[in-house]
Motif scaffolding. Structure first.
Motif, PDB file in Angstrom:
ATOM      1  N   LEU A 186      -0.924  -1.495  14.002  1.00 36.85           N
ATOM      2  CA  LEU A 186       0.399  -1.485  13.192  1.00 36.85           C
ATOM      3  C   LEU A 186       1.023  -2.709  13.335  1.00 36.85           C
ATOM      4  O   LEU A 186       1.369  -3.546  12.207  1.00 36.85           O
ATOM      5  N   GLU A 187       0.788  -3.390  14.523  1.00 35.30           N
ATOM      6  CA  GLU A 187       1.419  -4.745  14.476  1.00 35.30           C
ATOM      7  C   GLU A 187       0.460  -5.756  13.768  1.00 35.30           C
ATOM      8  O   GLU A 187       1.263  -6.670  13.348  1.00 35.30           O
ATOM      9  N   LYS A 188      -0.801  -5.571  13.886  1.00 32.56           N
ATOM     10  CA  LYS A 188      -1.605  -6.510  13.138  1.00 32.56           C
ATOM     11  C   LYS A 188      -1.206  -6.534  11.571  1.00 32.56           C
ATOM     12  O   LYS A 188      -0.831  -7.576  10.666  1.00 32.56           O
ATOM     13  N   TRP A 189      -0.870  -5.279  11.211  1.00 38.62           N
ATOM     14  CA  TRP A 189      -0.441  -5.216   9.579  1.00 38.62           C
ATOM     15  C   TRP A 189       1.056  -5.714   9.365  1.00 38.62           C
ATOM     16  O   TRP A 189       1.106  -6.430   8.626  1.00 38.62           O
ATOM     17  N   VAL A 190       1.987  -5.413  10.512  1.00 34.46           N
ATOM     18  CA  VAL A 190       3.269  -5.830  10.161  1.00 34.46           C
ATOM     19  C   VAL A 190       3.083  -7.742  10.171  1.00 34.46           C
ATOM     20  O   VAL A 190       3.801  -8.114   9.209  1.00 34.46           O
ATOM     21  N   MET A 191       2.323  -8.214  10.876  1.00 34.61           N
ATOM     22  CA  MET A 191       2.350  -9.671  10.974  1.00 34.61           C
ATOM     23  C   MET A 191       1.894 -10.210   9.503  1.00 34.61           C
ATOM     24  O   MET A 191       1.977 -11.630   9.390  1.00 34.61           O
ATOM     25  N   GLU A 192       1.258  -9.549   8.724  1.00 38.52           N
ATOM     26  CA  GLU A 192       0.808  -9.908   7.212  1.00 38.52           C
ATOM     27  C   GLU A 192       2.058  -9.975   6.656  1.00 38.52           C
ATOM     28  O   GLU A 192       2.069 -10.731   5.352  1.00 38.52           O
ATOM     29  N   ILE A 193       3.151  -9.394   6.712  1.00 34.50           N
ATOM     30  CA  ILE A 193       4.211  -9.273   5.574  1.00 34.50           C
ATOM     31  C   ILE A 193       4.827 -10.614   5.606  1.00 34.50           C
ATOM     32  O   ILE A 193       5.116 -11.401   6.554  1.00 34.50           O
ATOM     33  N   ASN A 194       4.877 -11.331   4.565  1.00 36.83           N
ATOM     34  CA  ASN A 194       5.469 -12.741   3.978  1.00 36.83           C
ATOM     35  C   ASN A 194       6.495 -12.705   2.944  1.00 36.83           C
ATOM     36  O   ASN A 194       6.862 -13.767   2.544  1.00 36.83           O
ATOM     37  N   ALA A 195       6.818 -11.388   2.376  1.00 38.50           N
ATOM     38  CA  ALA A 195       7.388 -11.623   1.124  1.00 38.50           C
ATOM     39  C   ALA A 195       8.316 -10.449   1.279  1.00 38.50           C
ATOM     40  O   ALA A 195       8.063  -9.224   1.800  1.00 38.50           O
ATOM     41  N   TYR A 196       9.282 -10.364   0.424  1.00 39.69           N
ATOM     42  CA  TYR A 196      10.508  -9.357   0.113  1.00 39.69           C
ATOM     43  C   TYR A 196      10.207  -8.842  -1.152  1.00 39.69           C
ATOM     44  O   TYR A 196      10.358  -9.651  -2.405  1.00 39.69           O
ATOM     45  N   ASP A 197      10.416  -7.383  -1.277  1.00 38.85           N
ATOM     46  CA  ASP A 197      10.034  -6.803  -2.855  1.00 38.85           C
ATOM     47  C   ASP A 197      11.430  -6.792  -3.483  1.00 38.85           C
ATOM     48  O   ASP A 197      12.346  -5.558  -3.144  1.00 38.85           O
ATOM     49  N   ILE A 198      11.810  -7.715  -4.533  1.00 43.90           N
ATOM     50  CA  ILE A 198      13.156  -7.699  -5.123  1.00 43.90           C
ATOM     51  C   ILE A 198      12.948  -7.102  -6.338  1.00 43.90           C
ATOM     52  O   ILE A 198      13.831  -7.407  -7.226  1.00 43.90           O
ATOM     53  N   ASN A 199      11.798  -6.426  -6.501  1.00 42.18           N
ATOM     54  CA  ASN A 199      11.312  -5.667  -7.781  1.00 42.18           C
ATOM     55  C   ASN A 199      12.593  -4.767  -8.314  1.00 42.18           C
ATOM     56  O   ASN A 199      12.898  -4.129  -7.597  1.00 42.18           O
ATOM     57  N   ASP A 200      13.239  -5.214  -9.345  1.00 38.72           N
ATOM     58  CA  ASP A 200      14.513  -4.687 -10.042  1.00 38.72           C
ATOM     59  C   ASP A 200      14.052  -3.012 -10.391  1.00 38.72           C
ATOM     60  O   ASP A 200      13.223  -2.682 -10.952  1.00 38.72           O
ATOM     61  N   PRO A 201      14.923  -2.174  -9.718  1.00 43.36           N
ATOM     62  CA  PRO A 201      14.515  -0.978 -10.034  1.00 43.36           C
ATOM     63  C   PRO A 201      14.736  -0.463 -11.413  1.00 43.36           C
ATOM     64  O   PRO A 201      14.233   0.588 -12.251  1.00 43.36           O
ATOM     65  N   VAL A 202      15.699  -1.120 -12.066  1.00 42.39           N
ATOM     66  CA  VAL A 202      15.997  -0.886 -13.538  1.00 42.39           C
ATOM     67  C   VAL A 202      14.598  -1.482 -14.555  1.00 42.39           C
ATOM     68  O   VAL A 202      14.393  -0.711 -15.415  1.00 42.39           O
ATOM     69  N   ILE A 203      14.121  -2.475 -14.092  1.00 50.99           N
ATOM     70  CA  ILE A 203      13.038  -3.086 -14.687  1.00 50.99           C
ATOM     71  C   ILE A 203      11.713  -1.996 -14.634  1.00 50.99           C
ATOM     72  O   ILE A 203      10.830  -1.617 -15.505  1.00 50.99           O
ATOM     73  N   SER A 204      11.652  -1.438 -13.186  1.00 45.75           N
ATOM     74  CA  SER A 204      10.675  -0.502 -12.892  1.00 45.75           C
ATOM     75  C   SER A 204      10.642   0.791 -13.572  1.00 45.75           C
ATOM     76  O   SER A 204       9.837   1.142 -14.228  1.00 45.75           O
ATOM     77  N   GLU A 205      12.086   1.080 -14.032  1.00 48.44           N
ATOM     78  CA  GLU A 205      12.138   2.205 -14.926  1.00 48.44           C
ATOM     79  C   GLU A 205      11.660   2.011 -16.291  1.00 48.44           C
ATOM     80  O   GLU A 205      11.062   2.925 -16.825  1.00 48.44           O
ATOM     81  N   PHE A 206      12.106   0.896 -16.874  1.00 49.14           N
ATOM     82  CA  PHE A 206      11.526   0.267 -18.195  1.00 49.14           C
ATOM     83  C   PHE A 206      10.163   0.489 -18.054  1.00 49.14           C
ATOM     84  O   PHE A 206       9.578   1.119 -19.082  1.00 49.14           O
ATOM     85  N   ILE A 207       9.396  -0.175 -17.343  1.00 53.58           N
ATOM     86  CA  ILE A 207       7.959  -0.346 -17.229  1.00 53.58           C
ATOM     87  C   ILE A 207       7.225   1.105 -17.412  1.00 53.58           C
ATOM     88  O   ILE A 207       6.324   1.527 -18.040  1.00 53.58           O
ATOM     89  N   TRP A 208       7.719   1.997 -16.176  1.00 53.08           N
ATOM     90  CA  TRP A 208       7.346   3.429 -16.182  1.00 53.08           C
ATOM     91  C   TRP A 208       7.474   4.349 -17.570  1.00 53.08           C
ATOM     92  O   TRP A 208       6.592   4.763 -17.848  1.00 53.08           O
ATOM     93  N   GLU A 209       8.620   4.273 -18.001  1.00 52.98           N
ATOM     94  CA  GLU A 209       8.947   4.818 -19.243  1.00 52.98           C
ATOM     95  C   GLU A 209       8.183   4.439 -20.521  1.00 52.98           C
ATOM     96  O   GLU A 209       7.426   5.256 -21.258  1.00 52.98           O
ATOM     97  N   GLU A 210       7.790   3.198 -20.737  1.00 51.75           N
ATOM     98  CA  GLU A 210       7.012   2.477 -21.882  1.00 51.75           C
ATOM     99  C   GLU A 210       5.565   2.922 -21.721  1.00 51.75           C
ATOM    100  O   GLU A 210       4.777   3.115 -22.660  1.00 51.75           O
TER     101      GLU A 210
END
Length: 403
Positions: A351-375
Protein backbone atom coordinates in the motif's frame (compact mmCIF):
# COMPACT_ATOMS: atom_id res chain seq x y z
CA UNK A 1 -8.19 28.60 21.84
CA UNK A 2 -11.81 29.66 21.57
CA UNK A 3 -14.62 30.39 19.13
CA UNK A 4 -17.30 28.69 17.08
CA UNK A 5 -16.49 26.76 13.93
CA UNK A 6 -18.87 25.42 11.30
CA UNK A 7 -18.20 22.56 8.87
CA UNK A 8 -20.16 21.67 5.71
CA UNK A 9 -20.36 18.11 4.38
CA UNK A 10 -22.71 16.41 1.98
CA UNK A 11 -22.68 13.17 3.97
CA UNK A 12 -22.40 12.62 7.68
CA UNK A 13 -18.97 11.20 8.53
CA UNK A 14 -18.56 9.39 11.84
CA UNK A 15 -14.85 10.10 12.11
CA UNK A 16 -15.55 13.81 11.57
CA UNK A 17 -18.13 13.87 14.34
CA UNK A 18 -15.79 12.06 16.74
CA UNK A 19 -12.89 14.35 15.80
CA UNK A 20 -15.03 17.42 16.55
CA UNK A 21 -15.98 15.97 19.93
CA UNK A 22 -12.35 15.22 20.78
CA UNK A 23 -11.25 18.70 19.69
CA UNK A 24 -13.93 20.36 21.83
CA UNK A 25 -12.84 18.20 24.79
CA UNK A 26 -9.30 19.45 24.38
CA UNK A 27 -10.45 23.05 24.00
CA UNK A 28 -13.64 23.59 26.05
CA UNK A 29 -14.04 27.15 24.76
CA UNK A 30 -14.41 25.90 21.17
CA UNK A 31 -17.74 24.86 19.69
CA UNK A 32 -17.83 22.95 16.38
CA UNK A 33 -21.05 22.57 14.42
CA UNK A 34 -21.07 20.04 11.56
CA UNK A 35 -23.80 20.63 9.01
CA UNK A 36 -24.28 17.38 7.09
CA UNK A 37 -26.68 17.58 4.18
CA UNK A 38 -27.46 13.85 4.40
CA UNK A 39 -27.20 12.14 7.77
CA UNK A 40 -28.43 9.03 9.54
CA UNK A 41 -30.83 8.80 12.46
CA UNK A 42 -31.00 5.22 13.65
CA UNK A 43 -31.65 3.11 10.55
CA UNK A 44 -33.04 6.04 8.58
CA UNK A 45 -31.27 8.35 6.16
CA UNK A 46 -32.50 11.94 6.45
CA UNK A 47 -31.55 15.16 4.72
CA UNK A 48 -32.32 18.83 4.71
CA UNK A 49 -34.63 18.37 1.73
CA UNK A 50 -36.56 15.55 0.15
CA UNK A 51 -34.15 15.40 -2.79
CA UNK A 52 -30.94 13.74 -1.60
CA UNK A 53 -28.67 14.53 -4.52
CA UNK A 54 -25.30 16.10 -5.14
CA UNK A 55 -26.99 18.76 -7.26
CA UNK A 56 -29.35 19.83 -4.49
CA UNK A 57 -26.45 19.93 -2.03
CA UNK A 58 -24.47 22.14 -4.39
CA UNK A 59 -27.46 24.44 -4.83
CA UNK A 60 -27.85 24.79 -1.08
CA UNK A 61 -24.14 25.47 -0.60
CA UNK A 62 -24.14 28.00 -3.45
CA UNK A 63 -26.94 29.91 -1.75
CA UNK A 64 -24.95 30.02 1.48
CA UNK A 65 -21.85 31.25 -0.37
CA UNK A 66 -23.76 33.97 -2.21
CA UNK A 67 -25.32 35.21 1.03
CA UNK A 68 -22.08 35.04 3.03
CA UNK A 69 -23.40 32.27 5.26
CA UNK A 70 -21.25 29.34 4.11
CA UNK A 71 -19.45 27.27 6.71
CA UNK A 72 -15.85 27.92 7.80
CA UNK A 73 -14.62 24.53 6.57
CA UNK A 74 -16.08 22.82 3.51
CA UNK A 75 -15.57 19.18 2.54
CA UNK A 76 -14.95 19.50 -1.17
CA UNK A 77 -16.22 16.13 -2.45
CA UNK A 78 -19.11 16.35 -4.96
CA UNK A 79 -18.21 19.95 -5.81
CA UNK A 80 -16.97 21.52 -9.07
CA UNK A 81 -13.85 22.74 -7.31
CA UNK A 82 -12.49 24.77 -10.23
CA UNK A 83 -15.59 26.98 -10.26
CA UNK A 84 -15.33 27.68 -6.55
CA UNK A 85 -11.63 28.45 -6.82
CA UNK A 86 -12.22 30.82 -9.74
CA UNK A 87 -14.69 32.92 -7.75
CA UNK A 88 -12.45 32.96 -4.67
CA UNK A 89 -14.44 30.70 -2.36
CA UNK A 90 -11.44 28.86 -0.94
CA UNK A 91 -8.42 30.13 0.97
CA UNK A 92 -4.96 29.26 -0.36
CA UNK A 93 -3.51 26.80 2.18
CA UNK A 94 0.01 26.56 0.78
CA UNK A 95 1.40 29.21 3.14
CA UNK A 96 -0.26 27.63 6.17
CA UNK A 97 1.27 24.29 5.20
CA UNK A 98 4.75 25.77 4.86
CA UNK A 99 4.41 27.47 8.28
CA UNK A 100 3.47 24.21 10.01
CA UNK A 101 6.81 22.45 10.65
CA UNK A 102 5.28 19.21 11.95
CA UNK A 103 3.67 18.62 8.55
CA UNK A 104 6.72 17.23 6.79
CA UNK A 105 7.83 14.19 4.83
CA UNK A 106 8.83 12.33 8.01
CA UNK A 107 5.29 12.47 9.35
CA UNK A 108 3.14 12.74 6.21
CA UNK A 109 2.83 11.59 2.62
CA UNK A 110 3.61 15.03 1.26
CA UNK A 111 3.07 13.86 -2.32
CA UNK A 112 -0.58 13.34 -1.38
CA UNK A 113 -1.01 16.58 0.57
CA UNK A 114 0.63 18.55 -2.24
CA UNK A 115 -1.19 16.74 -5.06
CA UNK A 116 -3.80 19.55 -5.33
CA UNK A 117 -1.09 22.20 -5.93
CA UNK A 118 -1.86 24.17 -9.10
CA UNK A 119 0.60 25.68 -11.61
CA UNK A 120 0.87 28.81 -9.45
CA UNK A 121 1.82 26.79 -6.37
CA UNK A 122 -1.53 27.34 -4.63
CA UNK A 123 -3.30 24.62 -2.64
CA UNK A 124 -6.99 25.18 -2.01
CA UNK A 125 -7.96 21.83 -0.53
CA UNK A 126 -6.19 19.10 1.42
CA UNK A 127 -6.91 15.36 1.11
CA UNK A 128 -7.46 13.69 4.48
CA UNK A 129 -7.11 10.21 2.98
CA UNK A 130 -4.73 8.55 0.52
CA UNK A 131 -7.44 6.96 -1.60
CA UNK A 132 -6.96 5.87 -5.22
CA UNK A 133 -8.02 3.26 -7.75
CA UNK A 134 -6.14 0.08 -8.58
CA UNK A 135 -6.22 -2.13 -11.69
CA UNK A 136 -5.53 -5.85 -11.41
CA UNK A 137 -5.77 -8.87 -13.72
CA UNK A 138 -7.10 -12.39 -13.25
CA UNK A 139 -4.20 -14.67 -12.40
CA UNK A 140 -5.70 -17.72 -14.14
CA UNK A 141 -6.08 -15.86 -17.43
CA UNK A 142 -2.58 -14.42 -17.19
CA UNK A 143 -1.21 -17.94 -16.73
CA UNK A 144 -3.32 -19.29 -19.63
CA UNK A 145 -2.19 -16.60 -22.02
CA UNK A 146 1.49 -16.50 -21.14
CA UNK A 147 1.24 -12.73 -21.56
CA UNK A 148 3.28 -10.42 -19.34
CA UNK A 149 3.08 -6.78 -18.38
CA UNK A 150 6.22 -4.95 -19.42
CA UNK A 151 8.96 -4.97 -16.78
CA UNK A 152 9.17 -2.08 -14.35
CA UNK A 153 5.57 -0.88 -14.66
CA UNK A 154 4.40 0.68 -11.37
CA UNK A 155 1.13 2.19 -12.66
CA UNK A 156 -1.06 1.66 -15.70
CA UNK A 157 -3.51 3.70 -17.74
CA UNK A 158 -6.95 2.31 -18.40
CA UNK A 159 -6.23 2.16 -22.12
CA UNK A 160 -3.17 -0.05 -21.64
CA UNK A 161 -5.04 -2.17 -19.09
CA UNK A 162 -7.87 -2.67 -21.56
CA UNK A 163 -5.47 -3.77 -24.32
CA UNK A 164 -3.83 -6.30 -21.99
CA UNK A 165 -7.21 -7.56 -20.72
CA UNK A 166 -8.41 -8.11 -24.30
CA UNK A 167 -5.30 -10.21 -24.97
CA UNK A 168 -6.15 -12.31 -21.90
CA UNK A 169 -9.70 -12.95 -23.15
CA UNK A 170 -8.41 -13.76 -26.64
CA UNK A 171 -5.83 -16.25 -25.37
CA UNK A 172 -7.74 -18.62 -23.12
CA UNK A 173 -9.94 -21.64 -23.74
CA UNK A 174 -11.96 -21.04 -20.57
CA UNK A 175 -15.67 -20.50 -21.04
CA UNK A 176 -17.56 -17.46 -19.75
CA UNK A 177 -14.53 -15.19 -19.96
CA UNK A 178 -15.16 -11.46 -20.26
CA UNK A 179 -13.27 -8.19 -19.99
CA UNK A 180 -14.78 -6.97 -16.74
CA UNK A 181 -17.87 -7.24 -14.57
CA UNK A 182 -19.19 -3.81 -15.54
CA UNK A 183 -21.02 -3.01 -18.78
CA UNK A 184 -19.58 -1.37 -21.88
CA UNK A 185 -21.02 1.97 -20.77
CA UNK A 186 -19.18 1.72 -17.44
CA UNK A 187 -15.96 0.68 -19.16
CA UNK A 188 -16.23 3.68 -21.46
CA UNK A 189 -16.41 6.01 -18.46
CA UNK A 190 -13.03 4.71 -17.28
CA UNK A 191 -11.60 4.97 -20.79
CA UNK A 192 -12.81 8.56 -21.15
CA UNK A 193 -10.91 9.59 -18.03
CA UNK A 194 -7.65 8.49 -19.66
CA UNK A 195 -7.98 11.44 -22.00
CA UNK A 196 -10.14 13.80 -19.94
CA UNK A 197 -7.65 16.65 -20.12
CA UNK A 198 -7.48 16.30 -23.91
CA UNK A 199 -11.25 16.41 -24.18
CA UNK A 200 -11.86 19.13 -21.59
CA UNK A 201 -9.46 21.93 -20.68
CA UNK A 202 -11.13 23.17 -17.52
CA UNK A 203 -8.66 25.96 -16.78
CA UNK A 204 -8.98 27.52 -20.24
CA UNK A 205 -12.66 26.60 -20.65
CA UNK A 206 -12.04 24.77 -23.92
CA UNK A 207 -13.78 21.59 -25.07
CA UNK A 208 -12.77 19.19 -27.84
CA UNK A 209 -15.30 16.36 -27.96
CA UNK A 210 -14.60 15.24 -31.49
CA UNK A 211 -13.19 12.35 -33.50
CA UNK A 212 -11.18 10.84 -30.63
CA UNK A 213 -14.29 10.67 -28.46
CA UNK A 214 -16.36 9.18 -31.30
CA UNK A 215 -13.65 6.61 -32.05
CA UNK A 216 -13.44 5.62 -28.38
CA UNK A 217 -17.22 5.21 -28.12
CA UNK A 218 -17.33 3.04 -31.24
CA UNK A 219 -14.37 0.94 -30.08
CA UNK A 220 -16.07 0.06 -26.79
CA UNK A 221 -19.35 -0.62 -28.60
CA UNK A 222 -17.51 -3.01 -30.95
CA UNK A 223 -16.16 -4.86 -27.93
CA UNK A 224 -19.68 -5.12 -26.58
CA UNK A 225 -21.02 -6.40 -29.92
CA UNK A 226 -18.24 -8.99 -30.14
CA UNK A 227 -19.06 -10.63 -26.82
CA UNK A 228 -16.41 -9.15 -24.55
CA UNK A 229 -19.06 -8.32 -21.94
CA UNK A 230 -21.52 -10.70 -20.32
CA UNK A 231 -25.13 -10.17 -21.39
CA UNK A 232 -27.28 -8.88 -18.57
CA UNK A 233 -28.49 -11.75 -16.41
CA UNK A 234 -26.39 -14.36 -18.24
CA UNK A 235 -24.06 -15.18 -15.35
CA UNK A 236 -25.20 -17.36 -12.46
CA UNK A 237 -22.67 -16.17 -9.93
CA UNK A 238 -23.31 -19.11 -7.60
CA UNK A 239 -23.56 -22.05 -9.98
CA UNK A 240 -21.20 -21.50 -12.88
CA UNK A 241 -17.55 -20.80 -13.58
CA UNK A 242 -16.76 -17.35 -14.97
CA UNK A 243 -13.78 -15.05 -15.36
CA UNK A 244 -13.24 -11.31 -15.71
CA UNK A 245 -9.90 -10.37 -17.21
CA UNK A 246 -9.40 -7.21 -15.21
CA UNK A 247 -10.85 -5.25 -12.39
CA UNK A 248 -10.80 -1.67 -11.08
CA UNK A 249 -10.95 -1.72 -7.31
CA UNK A 250 -10.25 0.55 -4.36
CA UNK A 251 -6.80 0.52 -2.82
CA UNK A 252 -7.09 -1.50 0.41
CA UNK A 253 -9.20 -4.31 -1.03
CA UNK A 254 -7.10 -4.55 -4.19
CA UNK A 255 -3.92 -4.92 -2.14
CA UNK A 256 -5.35 -7.80 -0.13
CA UNK A 257 -6.61 -9.77 -3.14
CA UNK A 258 -3.36 -9.18 -5.02
CA UNK A 259 -1.43 -10.79 -2.17
CA UNK A 260 -3.59 -13.92 -2.10
CA UNK A 261 -2.13 -16.84 -4.06
CA UNK A 262 -4.91 -17.55 -6.59
CA UNK A 263 -6.85 -14.37 -7.35
CA UNK A 264 -5.34 -11.33 -9.07
CA UNK A 265 -1.94 -10.32 -10.30
CA UNK A 266 -0.14 -7.32 -11.81
CA UNK A 267 -2.11 -5.00 -9.52
CA UNK A 268 -1.02 -1.36 -9.70
CA UNK A 269 -2.50 2.14 -9.36
CA UNK A 270 -4.65 3.39 -12.20
CA UNK A 271 -3.16 6.38 -14.01
CA UNK A 272 -4.34 8.56 -16.86
CA UNK A 273 -2.77 8.37 -20.33
CA UNK A 274 0.00 10.75 -19.19
CA UNK A 275 0.95 8.62 -16.18
CA UNK A 276 -0.70 10.76 -13.49
CA UNK A 277 -2.07 8.87 -10.47
CA UNK A 278 -4.91 10.80 -8.85
CA UNK A 279 -5.84 10.91 -5.20
CA UNK A 280 -9.59 10.56 -4.68
CA UNK A 281 -11.01 13.98 -3.71
CA UNK A 282 -14.01 12.75 -1.73
CA UNK A 283 -12.47 13.37 1.70
CA UNK A 284 -10.75 16.71 1.20
CA UNK A 285 -11.22 19.93 3.12
CA UNK A 286 -10.91 23.61 2.28
CA UNK A 287 -11.27 26.83 4.28
CA UNK A 288 -13.88 29.38 3.27
CA UNK A 289 -11.97 32.52 2.25
CA UNK A 290 -14.70 34.62 3.92
CA UNK A 291 -14.43 32.77 7.23
CA UNK A 292 -13.88 34.92 10.30
CA UNK A 293 -12.25 31.98 12.04
CA UNK A 294 -9.47 30.94 9.65
CA UNK A 295 -6.89 30.32 12.38
CA UNK A 296 -9.28 28.11 14.31
CA UNK A 297 -10.27 26.35 11.09
CA UNK A 298 -6.62 25.57 10.37
CA UNK A 299 -6.12 24.22 13.90
CA UNK A 300 -9.04 21.84 13.41
CA UNK A 301 -7.75 20.74 9.99
CA UNK A 302 -4.35 20.03 11.55
CA UNK A 303 -6.17 17.91 14.12
CA UNK A 304 -7.97 16.04 11.33
CA UNK A 305 -4.54 15.30 9.84
CA UNK A 306 -3.15 14.07 13.16
CA UNK A 307 -2.31 10.48 14.08
CA UNK A 308 -5.04 10.60 16.72
CA UNK A 309 -7.84 11.21 14.22
CA UNK A 310 -6.35 9.20 11.36
CA UNK A 311 -6.10 6.15 13.62
CA UNK A 312 -9.78 6.20 14.61
CA UNK A 313 -11.69 2.96 13.87
CA UNK A 314 -14.22 5.04 11.92
CA UNK A 315 -11.49 6.54 9.72
CA UNK A 316 -12.20 4.21 6.82
CA UNK A 317 -9.42 5.10 4.38
CA UNK A 318 -5.64 5.16 4.39
CA UNK A 319 -4.34 8.18 6.24
CA UNK A 320 -2.03 10.85 4.86
CA UNK A 321 -0.43 10.86 8.31
CA UNK A 322 2.16 8.07 8.18
CA UNK A 323 1.47 6.66 11.65
CA UNK A 324 -2.25 6.93 10.97
CA UNK A 325 -1.61 5.12 7.67
CA UNK A 326 0.13 2.26 9.48
CA UNK A 327 -2.70 1.96 11.98
CA UNK A 328 -5.35 2.07 9.24
CA UNK A 329 -3.57 -0.57 7.17
CA UNK A 330 -3.30 -2.90 10.15
CA UNK A 331 -6.94 -2.40 11.15
CA UNK A 332 -8.30 -2.83 7.61
CA UNK A 333 -6.23 -5.97 7.00
CA UNK A 334 -7.84 -7.63 10.02
CA UNK A 335 -11.24 -7.24 8.35
CA UNK A 336 -10.10 -9.17 5.27
CA UNK A 337 -7.49 -11.47 6.69
CA UNK A 338 -9.56 -13.94 8.72
CA UNK A 339 -7.37 -16.88 7.69
CA UNK A 340 -4.17 -14.84 8.10
CA UNK A 341 -2.98 -15.63 4.57
CA UNK A 342 -1.47 -12.16 4.12
CA UNK A 343 1.20 -10.73 6.40
CA UNK A 344 0.81 -7.30 7.96
CA UNK A 345 4.20 -6.21 6.67
CA UNK A 346 3.70 -7.15 3.01
CA UNK A 347 0.22 -5.60 2.99
CA UNK A 348 1.43 -2.34 4.50
CA UNK A 349 4.48 -2.16 2.23
CA UNK A 350 2.46 -2.74 -0.93
CA UNK A 351 0.00 0.00 0.00
CA UNK A 352 2.82 2.42 0.80
CA UNK A 353 4.47 1.66 -2.53
CA UNK A 354 1.21 2.46 -4.31
CA UNK A 355 0.54 5.64 -2.31
CA UNK A 356 3.94 6.98 -3.32
CA UNK A 357 2.77 6.90 -6.95
CA UNK A 358 0.15 9.60 -6.28
CA UNK A 359 1.12 12.85 -7.98
CA UNK A 360 -2.16 14.53 -8.95
CA UNK A 361 -5.52 15.57 -7.55
CA UNK A 362 -8.75 14.58 -9.24
CA UNK A 363 -10.57 17.86 -9.91
CA UNK A 364 -12.84 16.22 -12.47
CA UNK A 365 -16.05 18.22 -12.23
CA UNK A 366 -18.97 16.03 -11.06
CA UNK A 367 -21.37 18.04 -13.22
CA UNK A 368 -19.28 17.27 -16.32
CA UNK A 369 -19.11 13.61 -15.25
CA UNK A 370 -22.91 13.54 -15.13
CA UNK A 371 -23.08 15.00 -18.64
CA UNK A 372 -20.65 12.39 -19.97
CA UNK A 373 -22.48 9.49 -18.35
CA UNK A 374 -25.88 10.67 -19.55
CA UNK A 375 -24.96 11.21 -23.21
CA UNK A 376 -22.61 8.25 -23.56
CA UNK A 377 -25.14 5.94 -21.95
CA UNK A 378 -27.74 7.03 -24.51
CA UNK A 379 -25.33 5.88 -27.21
CA UNK A 380 -24.89 2.44 -25.63
CA UNK A 381 -28.67 2.15 -25.22
CA UNK A 382 -29.10 2.86 -28.93
CA UNK A 383 -30.88 6.17 -28.39
CA UNK A 384 -28.35 8.26 -30.32
CA UNK A 385 -25.29 7.91 -32.55
CA UNK A 386 -21.72 8.55 -31.44
CA UNK A 387 -21.72 11.71 -33.53
CA UNK A 388 -24.88 12.97 -31.84
CA UNK A 389 -23.46 12.20 -28.41
CA UNK A 390 -20.29 14.13 -29.28
CA UNK A 391 -22.20 17.13 -30.59
CA UNK A 392 -24.49 17.33 -27.55
CA UNK A 393 -21.61 16.87 -25.10
CA UNK A 394 -19.55 19.55 -26.84
CA UNK A 395 -22.42 22.02 -26.49
CA UNK A 396 -23.36 21.06 -22.92
CA UNK A 397 -19.85 21.21 -21.47
CA UNK A 398 -18.93 24.40 -23.35
CA UNK A 399 -22.04 26.16 -22.06
CA UNK A 400 -21.45 24.93 -18.51
CA UNK A 401 -17.80 26.01 -18.37
CA UNK A 402 -18.64 29.47 -19.61
CA UNK A 403 -21.65 30.11 -17.37
Amino acid sequence: MEGELTVSAMFEQEYLTIAAQKFMSKYPDVNIIINSYVRTEGDNVVGTSEEFSAESYRNQLNTKIMTGKAEDIILTGHLPIHKYINIGVFEDLSNLLSLTPEINSDNYFMNVLEAPKNKDGNIYMLPLMSRFQVVSFDKHLVTDSGKKIEDGMTKISFGKALEFAQELVDNTSRKNTFLMLESGAHLFNYAFRDYFNQFVDINNKKVNIGEKYISLLNHVKDLENNGYFAAKGSIDFYNMEYYFAFNVDFDTQAAFFNLLPDTYTYAMPLSDANGNVYVNPSNSVGINSNSKHKELAWEFIKFLLSEEVQSLPSFYGLGVNKKGFDNSAERILKLYNKDEKVSKEEYRNLLEKWVMEINAYDINDPVISEFIWEESNKFFDGEQSAEEAARILQAKISKYLNE
